[in-house]
Design a protein around this motif. Structure first.
Motif, mmCIF file in Angstrom:
data_model
loop_
_atom_site.group_PDB
_atom_site.id
_atom_site.type_symbol
_atom_site.label_atom_id
_atom_site.label_comp_id
_atom_site.label_asym_id
_atom_site.label_seq_id
_atom_site.Cartn_x
_atom_site.Cartn_y
_atom_site.Cartn_z
ATOM 1 N N LEU B 94 0.923 -1.334 0.109
ATOM 2 C CA LEU B 94 0.143 0.076 -0.194
ATOM 3 C C LEU B 94 1.003 1.151 -0.056
ATOM 4 O O LEU B 94 0.508 2.263 -0.768
ATOM 5 C CB LEU B 94 -0.930 -0.075 1.180
ATOM 6 N N VAL B 97 2.301 1.878 -3.472
ATOM 7 C CA VAL B 97 1.253 2.368 -4.460
ATOM 8 C C VAL B 97 0.806 3.686 -4.075
ATOM 9 O O VAL B 97 0.783 4.578 -4.902
ATOM 10 C CB VAL B 97 -0.201 1.487 -4.161
ATOM 11 N N GLN B 101 2.236 6.150 -7.072
ATOM 12 C CA GLN B 101 0.735 6.076 -7.954
ATOM 13 C C GLN B 101 1.135 7.290 -8.962
ATOM 14 O O GLN B 101 1.657 8.333 -8.579
ATOM 15 C CB GLN B 101 -0.284 6.188 -7.206
ATOM 16 N N LEU B 120 -1.949 -7.627 -3.826
ATOM 17 C CA LEU B 120 -2.622 -6.336 -4.587
ATOM 18 C C LEU B 120 -4.290 -6.810 -4.730
ATOM 19 O O LEU B 120 -5.146 -5.747 -4.572
ATOM 20 C CB LEU B 120 -2.152 -6.164 -5.969
ATOM 21 N N VAL B 129 -7.203 0.125 -2.880
ATOM 22 C CA VAL B 129 -6.407 0.550 -4.119
ATOM 23 C C VAL B 129 -7.426 0.146 -5.128
ATOM 24 O O VAL B 129 -8.335 -0.573 -5.146
ATOM 25 C CB VAL B 129 -5.128 -0.500 -4.272
ATOM 26 N N TYR B 144 -2.184 1.309 -11.000
ATOM 27 C CA TYR B 144 -2.822 1.093 -9.944
ATOM 28 C C TYR B 144 -2.538 2.539 -9.040
ATOM 29 O O TYR B 144 -1.382 3.114 -9.141
ATOM 30 C CB TYR B 144 -2.263 -0.084 -8.784
ATOM 31 N N THR B 146 -4.428 4.691 -5.287
ATOM 32 C CA THR B 146 -5.147 4.551 -4.110
ATOM 33 C C THR B 146 -6.693 5.258 -4.363
ATOM 34 O O THR B 146 -6.830 5.989 -5.201
ATOM 35 C CB THR B 146 -4.532 5.426 -2.983
#
Lengths: 239, 173
Positions: B94, B97, B101, B120, B129, B144, B146
């Motif tokens: 997380l 990401v 991102q 994931l 996500v 990907y 959030t």
């Protein structure tokens, strides 16, 4: 270190880089100047213990083992003539960069874990009444394939359809379902995802309808919207 | 509107997800964004001063009532639930990401040094996500990012509210 000690440590590693960081910390060595022979030796010991315990050893551990061995051998060799010309690159450089990056995110993960987390440290009102209040001024947001798949999964579980001994009398084609859906949307303007799938009495029909919706979304003929996560999914014609 | 604060308080109270100023503005019609924001600020301060069981917080681009900290035990007992828990592997994934991102799976795996498919998928199911789209390179890999729920879960007003990676480092000492 005894085998017992290894055993305790094993499942706390999040991967080969984590194990390597642990070894660097344990030996109190400088991450920018890793004594590669020592660390490689200890890393291999861990790998062998994991193997002897028949633990499901992720392939990534072996890849890093190979990388370490390779670096070690390069450290032993005198720099080649090519390298001497372009100021010999430290064979550990790439690994150090990777380790530092991983360390940054490991710290960030711990940092996130220390934040005030909803559902762990604090709570908001329950999300149970979503359906009743969702029309209440909350804007609809366009949703993607993933939300649809998730909703499909829930609907097909909810309705508890059994696919045992299903006799397939009905012949359905995907293009028929696509046309039906477009016709219905032209007539009614909007359909909920549950409307579309709820009436399905056979699993085959259910799946074809779902595939038709996905196809129509891909072709950008329809769009799907939702006000809140897990809320009602509304399907409309695009444009 | 002389009972503006009361109206806004009621709107936030009945909502489960964070309520945005824009939504309140649409409902109240003749009240400006500025007035709404300032009423919300007043309300937040009042709850802060009262320092009771609930607080008004600004999260995920909106406003939400939340219980105070250190009341977890009792709330969970009522709900008969376990606290929300993310594994270290999920937290690391997380974090990558959140900070990288839009990010591809291969990039997350490069940073973490392990396969992240299962983790994931778990984060997608938890709606922390989301799939942002596909990158326009050969193979069209999925990218990907959030979600709003991520902001809500971590009590962030927006992504810009995330502590910087350097700040985490300093905390770590």
């Amino acid at each position: 270190m005894t085998d017992r000690a290894y055993e305790i440590k094993l499942d706390i590693f999040e991967g080969p880089l984590d194990l390597l960081l642990y070894l660097i910390r344990k030996n109190e060595v400088d991450i920018y100047d890793i004594p590669i022979a020592l660390i490689t030796k200890q890393y291999m010991e861990y790998i062998n213990v994991m193997k002897s315990l028949n633990l499901d050893l992720a392939g990534e551990y072996l890849v890093l083992a190979a990388t370490l061995t390779h670096i070690k051998s390069r450290m032993l060799l005198p720099p080649s003539e090519d390298e001497e010309e372009e100021e010999a690159v430290d064979p550990r450089e790439e690994l150090v960069r990777q380790l530092l990056e991983y360390k940054t995110f490991k710290e960030a993960a711990l940092g996130l874990g220390r934040m005030t987390i909803l559902g762990r440290d604090v709570f908001s009102r329950d999300h149970a009444f979503e359906e009743e209040i969702e029309g209440n001024g909350r804007p609809l947001m366009e949703i993607g394939i993933f939300e649809l798949v998730e909703a499909f999964r829930r609907i097909s579980i909810d309705t508890g359809r059994h696919d045992i001994m299903e006799i397939d009398i009905e012949k359905i084609s995907l293009s028929d379902r696509i046309n039906d859906i477009v016709d219905e949307l032209e007539k009614r303007g909007e359909l909920t995802f549950a409307d579309l799938l709820g009436e399905m009495d056979s699993r085959r029909r259910l799946i074809y309808t779902f595939l038709a919706v996905l196809e129509l979304m891909k072709l950008r003929i329809i769009k799907a919207y939702q006000a809140v996560p897990y809320g009602t999914i509304r399907i409309r014609l695009a444009g | 509107m002389d009972n503006l604060k009361a109206v806004i308080e009621a709107l936030v109270f009945v909502s489960d997800a964070p309520v945005t100023v824009a939504v309140i503005e649409r409902i109240l019609e003749d009240v400006s964004k500025k007035e709404i924001s300032s009423a919300l600020d007043d309300l937040m301060r009042e709850y802060e001063v009262r320092s009771g069981g609930i607080f008004l917080k600004e999260v995920a681009g909106g406003y939400q009532f939340r219980t105070g900290e250190a009341l977890t035990t009792w709330v969970l007992r009522l709900k008969g639930q376990k606290p929300m828990d993310l594994s270290p592997a999920a937290m690391e994934t997380l974090a990558v990401v959140a900070y990288r991102q839009p990010v591809m799976k291969s990039e997350i795996e490069r940073v973490r040094g392990v396969d992240v498919s299962g983790i994931l998928r778990g984060l997608l199911e938890k709606n922390l996500v989301r799939i942002m789209g596909r990158k326009n390179v050969p193979g069209r890999p999925i990218i990907y990012g959030t979600t709003r729920k991520f902001l809500e879960t971590f009590g962030l007003k927006a992504l810009s509210d995330l502590p910087t990676l350097r700040e985490f480092k300093e905390l770590e000492g």
